[in-house]
Design a protein around this motif. Structure first.
Motif, mmCIF file in Angstrom:
data_model
loop_
_atom_site.group_PDB
_atom_site.id
_atom_site.type_symbol
_atom_site.label_atom_id
_atom_site.label_comp_id
_atom_site.label_asym_id
_atom_site.label_seq_id
_atom_site.Cartn_x
_atom_site.Cartn_y
_atom_site.Cartn_z
ATOM 1 N N ARG A 128 0.826 -1.206 0.000
ATOM 2 C CA ARG A 128 0.000 0.000 0.000
ATOM 3 C C ARG A 128 0.866 1.264 0.000
ATOM 4 O O ARG A 128 0.579 2.238 -0.722
ATOM 5 C CB ARG A 128 -0.914 0.003 1.222
ATOM 6 N N LEU A 129 1.924 1.263 0.805
ATOM 7 C CA LEU A 129 2.818 2.422 0.807
ATOM 8 C C LEU A 129 3.477 2.610 -0.549
ATOM 9 O O LEU A 129 3.634 3.744 -1.044
ATOM 10 C CB LEU A 129 3.895 2.244 1.892
ATOM 11 N N PHE A 130 3.867 1.481 -1.158
ATOM 12 C CA PHE A 130 4.501 1.558 -2.464
ATOM 13 C C PHE A 130 3.522 2.123 -3.505
ATOM 14 O O PHE A 130 3.894 2.949 -4.362
ATOM 15 C CB PHE A 130 4.978 0.166 -2.881
ATOM 16 N N ALA A 131 2.269 1.704 -3.406
ATOM 17 C CA ALA A 131 1.250 2.206 -4.342
ATOM 18 C C ALA A 131 1.019 3.705 -4.144
ATOM 19 O O ALA A 131 0.892 4.479 -5.115
ATOM 20 C CB ALA A 131 -0.052 1.442 -4.137
ATOM 21 N N VAL A 132 1.000 4.139 -2.886
ATOM 22 C CA VAL A 132 0.838 5.565 -2.615
ATOM 23 C C VAL A 132 2.021 6.346 -3.187
ATOM 24 O O VAL A 132 1.858 7.430 -3.790
ATOM 25 C CB VAL A 132 0.683 5.820 -1.111
ATOM 26 N N GLY A 133 3.236 5.821 -3.020
ATOM 27 C CA GLY A 133 4.419 6.487 -3.553
ATOM 28 C C GLY A 133 4.377 6.610 -5.061
ATOM 29 O O GLY A 133 4.714 7.669 -5.630
ATOM 30 N N LEU A 134 3.978 5.516 -5.738
ATOM 31 C CA LEU A 134 3.862 5.583 -7.200
ATOM 32 C C LEU A 134 2.833 6.615 -7.618
ATOM 33 O O LEU A 134 3.019 7.366 -8.599
ATOM 34 C CB LEU A 134 3.500 4.204 -7.746
ATOM 35 N N GLY A 135 1.711 6.663 -6.881
ATOM 36 C CA GLY A 135 0.673 7.637 -7.218
ATOM 37 C C GLY A 135 1.169 9.061 -7.060
ATOM 38 O O GLY A 135 0.892 9.929 -7.904
ATOM 39 N N LEU A 136 1.931 9.320 -5.996
ATOM 40 C CA LEU A 136 2.456 10.668 -5.799
ATOM 41 C C LEU A 136 3.470 11.035 -6.879
ATOM 42 O O LEU A 136 3.536 12.193 -7.326
ATOM 43 C CB LEU A 136 3.102 10.772 -4.415
#
Length: 574
Positions: free
Chosen positions: A388-396
């Protein structure tokens, strides 16, 4: 003229009649005295047979022997395994006089004569006998003497000693016969009291074993169970103390080193080593090992021994392995443990060994449950949180490309960097959850200690990053060199760099089987013509010895960067 002999004949007849009457009366008195003695003897036999307490029975025997033989003083000496008196029960001597006399006799002199030749003996004046030792100071005067052995199943249990016949005469043959008869009845009473005591003690041991088992089944921890074991052993063995000693797993496999796990708190946790003779007897025969104050079974390195007097070491054996020892001890000057005590302790030790084994199995199950829970948490962190953190980082990162204002884009990039750092921290947590717990701190803890210790010299604490399975992957052969190089590198930063900050990275690549240490600072950095110092030469030598490399170079912006890298495969050959 009257006959002069006329009145003499009746007078002579009356004289003979008076003599016969007096003799008849004397014999009648003897018969009455004998009958009285027989009645008193029967009463005495009934009296001693009615009591099943061995100490009370022994004291009653002494009192009755003095009463039947009209003796002022009487005593019963119990003979021990070395043909010495281990117990001396007296009647007629008050407590104050006993204290002023001192220690009771051990069986020398006249008392020893009856031990060596167990036959009834009567003396007019015991002080004139060739084997007389005399009396200690403050001892009351004694002359006439009667001694009778007490045999229990053909073995001499002890001797009755009577002195000072009341009235000042000597002890008669009738006195001897009565005391001999009393001794025969006393032997039966003693045997019955012994059997009752053994039965009662066996019942106590069984109850103690049941209590230990019940406590284990209730889920009590091992410390509580161990305390119960030593408490019950002390109580039922009539000991002054007991100890539970288990083999020490932290001594490199030394089977003769034990740790006190329960007993006197003064000695709990201390390590002791069995003497060679004691270890050989216990390991080979697996039988109780009695000892006294003169044959110390332990060999303490520097701590005082927990044993002050006689005692017994009993091995705890389960599944064919000796797990430890139960020790019951008495204070200085105490009596040695009898065969019945040793048998009971040995029986109880079998239950105690099962309790120790059960406690260890329970602890293993609890540790396994903890490991399974840690593994589950690590999986959840890896499969859910990090993704989930990785997905948030990619989104940002995607949003950053669409932002037209540079300041907003920089803030978004900073947030992405923070997420990357958070992901690294979570991964460190996952690795720590999956590390083995057989080491008290692990390599991570050692690295953290070195970095923290360097902060005092540097004036600030370096930033530390740990990547990969450091504790589980780095071999033991590499760890000392890695820690030494880290300490030397931070010392060089403090001495030469004049830096305001430093960063330490320790990374493990399981695929490449390599550990890398990078120490970076923002100081003045090395000059091209600088000669490597002694510390740098040592760091390079350590790397080469392990098949790795070490390089000190200028950082891209300013400062210095030390890179020390070692492969795992080469460590086995060194």
């Amino acid at each position: 003229m009257a006959d002069p002999l006329e009145g003499a004949i009746p007078s002579l007849g009356r004289l003979r009649l008076d003599t016969l009457l007096r003799e008849l009366i004397h014999r009648a008195e003897d018969l009455l005295d004998t009958q009285s003695r027989l009645h008193r003897l029967l009463d005495a036999v009934v009296s001693i047979a009615s009591d099943l307490s061995l100490p009370d029975t022994l004291r009653r025997i002494v009192e009755l022997s003095a009463e039947l033989a009209d003796a002022r003083y009487a005593a019963l000496g119990v003979i021990g395994p070395e043909q010495l008196l281990v117990e001396f029960i007296t009647v007629g001597v008050d407590t104050e006089t006993r204290l002023t006399i001192g220690d009771p006799p051990h069986g020398k002199g006249i008392l020893g004569l009856l031990i060596n030749d167990p036959k009834p003996i009567r003396l007019h004046d015991l002080s004139k006998h060739p084997q007389s030792y005399g009396f200690p100071p403050n001892h009351p005067p004694m002359t006439s003497f009667l001694g009778v052995p007490i045999r229990v199943r053909g073995t001499v249990f002890g001797n009755l000693y009577l002195t000072e016949k009341r009235g000042g005469g000597d002890f008669s043959e009738e006195d001897e016969d009565v005391v001999v008869a009393l001794a025969a009845a006393a032997a039966i009473a003693i045997e019955n009291a012994r059997l009752f005591e053994d039965t009662h003690r066996r019942e106590q041991w069984l109850t103690a074993s049941s209590d230990v088992t019940a406590q284990l089944l209730r889920g009590a921890d091992f410390a509580e169970t161990a305390a119960l074991i030593v408490a019950k052993a002390t109580e039922i063995a009539h000991a002054d103390g007991a100890f539970l000693l288990l083999r020490d797993d932290a001594t490199g496999g030394d089977p003769d080193t034990f740790v006190v796990r329960a007993g006197d708190p003064v000695f709990t946790g201390r390590r002791y080593r069995l003497r060679e003779a004691t270890a050989a007897a216990l390991d080979t025969e697996r039988v109780p090992y009695p000892f006294d104050a003169g044959s110390e079974p332990l060999s303490p390195a520097e701590d005082p021994s927990p044993f002050g007097g006689p005692g017994v070491l009993v091995p705890l054996v389960a599944s064919g392995r000796m797990l430890g020892l139960v020790a019951v001890v008495r204070g200085v000057g105490g009596n040695p443990f009898g065969d019945a005590d040793v048998r009971m302790v040995q029986s109880f030790a079998g239950h105690a060994a099962l309790a120790v084994e059960f406690g260890r199995a329970t602890a293993d199950r609890q540790r396994l449950a903890v490991f399974e829970d840690r593994d589950r948490i690590a999986r959840d962190l890896h499969d859910l949180i990090i993704q989930r953190l990785f997905a948030v980082g990619l989104g940002l990162q995607g949003v950053t490309a669409m932002v037209g204002r540079p300041d907003v884009a920089d803030k978004l990039s900073a947030f992405v960097d923070d997420l990357d750092e958070t992901i690294r921290d979570v991964r460190k947590t996952i690795f720590s959850l999956q590390e083995p717990t057989d080491r008290p701190s692990g390599l991570r803890g050692e690295i953290l200690r070195v970095v923290t210790a360097a902060a005092e010299t540097l004036g600030y604490e370096p930033r530390l990053r740990l990547d990969g399975p450091i504790d589980s992957a780095v071999p033991d052969a590499v760890r000392p060199d890695l820690l030494a190089v880290l300490g030397e590198a931070l010392t060089n930063v403090a001495r030469h760099a004049r830096a305001d900050s430093a960063e330490v990275l320790v990374a493990v690549d399981p695929g490449a089987r390599q550990v890398t240490l990078v120490v970076t600072d923002d100081g003045i950095g090395p000059s091209p013509g600088d000669t490597p110092g002694h510390g740098t030469v040592n760091m390079v030598a350590r790397a080469r010895r392990l098949g790795g490399s070490c390089a000190l170079e200028s950082a891209p912006d300013h400062g210095a960067r030390l890179t020390w890298s070692v492969p795992f495969e080469s460590t086995k050959a060194t």
